[in-house]
Design a protein around this motif. Structure first.
Motif, short mmCIF file in Angstrom:
data_model
loop_
_atom_site.label_atom_id
_atom_site.label_comp_id
_atom_site.label_asym_id
_atom_site.label_seq_id
_atom_site.Cartn_x
_atom_site.Cartn_y
_atom_site.Cartn_z
N THR A 24 0.91 -0.96 -0.20
CA THR A 24 0.01 -0.16 0.05
C THR A 24 0.96 1.26 -0.07
N ASP A 25 0.25 2.58 -0.18
CA ASP A 25 1.13 3.57 -0.07
C ASP A 25 1.22 4.20 1.25
N GLU A 26 0.76 3.61 2.35
CA GLU A 26 1.01 4.08 3.82
C GLU A 26 2.52 4.16 4.00
N PRO A 27 2.97 5.21 4.31
CA PRO A 27 4.49 5.40 4.91
C PRO A 27 5.00 4.52 6.01
N THR A 29 7.44 4.79 8.88
CA THR A 29 8.19 5.88 9.55
C THR A 29 9.43 5.50 10.15
N ARG A 58 15.25 6.93 0.96
CA ARG A 58 13.83 7.56 1.19
C ARG A 58 13.78 8.44 0.04
N PRO A 82 7.10 1.79 -0.14
CA PRO A 82 7.26 2.81 0.85
C PRO A 82 8.48 3.22 1.34
N LEU A 83 9.17 2.30 1.57
CA LEU A 83 10.68 2.28 2.06
C LEU A 83 11.43 1.03 1.52
N ASN A 171 12.56 -4.28 0.34
CA ASN A 171 11.28 -3.22 0.44
C ASN A 171 10.43 -3.71 1.48
N GLY A 173 6.89 -2.51 4.09
CA GLY A 173 5.60 -1.69 4.07
C GLY A 173 4.45 -2.33 4.29
N ARG A 174 3.29 -1.79 4.09
CA ARG A 174 2.10 -2.71 4.43
C ARG A 174 1.72 -3.55 3.32
#
Length: 196
Positions: A24-27, A29, A58, A82-83, A171, A173-174
């Motif tokens: 997903t595009d959720e960052p 942190t 990032r 995302p990261l 990679n 992310g969610r």
């Protein structure tokens, strides 16, 4: 005897966890990454040498530089994650040994004075730490997509120095709904475990 770890945690870390290919595009942190590191830093290594180094990619500019070194099949998912983390082995890890292994601070010179010995030890122990890192990502409720399909020398020149050897790109992310392939088979206990 059964495992002590709660079955839900077993599922989160192993049975239900998959390598993610889309997110997903959720960052993700810095606080999440710090919590992951603060958990996995306790995983054992030889002489507590902890040679793993993590470079977080990032910025869009850094991401673009990295994509040029990824294998073609890994570019799109790395571009969209995302990261992205570059996991590398620090071949000068021995400089930290007097502080990290106070029980035998002489280990720095007694065992790791020669660069080829350090490189072998750093690669093995950083790979072990990389596995802890992937499990830590899962413990944070995220998914990891570890990859070795990249130009290691290009990544080293672009992001690291001569004392660091890239091991894998991860990679993070969610996971998206279609993030993973179906579970692949695993070897059975009797195919792996031998008692002598």
């Amino acid at each position: 005897m059964s495992l002590v770890l709660d079955p839900a945690a077993q599922d989160l870390l192993f049975r239900e966890a998959h390598t993610a290919n889309s997110f997903t595009d959720e960052p993700v942190t810095d606080e999440q990454v710090r919590a992951i590191y603060d958990l996995v830093k306790y995983g054992p290594t030889a002489f507590n040498q902890t040679p793993l180094r993590i470079t977080l990619v990032r910025s869009p500019e850094a991401r673009e530089r990295l994509l040029g070194h990824m294998a073609e099949g890994n570019r799109a998912k790395t571009a969209a994650a995302p990261l992205v983390a570059i996991l590398s082995a620090d071949n000068e890890f021995h400089e930290e040994l007097p502080a990290l292994f106070p029980a035998f601070p002489q280990a720095k010179d007694a065992f790791f004075a020669e660069r080829p010995v350090r490189e072998r030890s750093a690669a093995l122990n950083a790979a072990l730490q990389a596995a802890y890192f992937v499990v830590g990502v899962r413990a944070a409720g995220l998914a990891a997509g570890p990859m070795t399909g990249f130009d290691a020398e290009g990544v080293r020149k672009e992001f690291l120095d001569d004392d660091h050897a890239p091991l894998m790109i991860v990679n993070i992310g969610r996971p998206a709904a279609d993030a993973s392939y179906p579970r692949s088979p695993r070897l059975a206990y009797d195919d792996v475990i031998t008692t002598v």
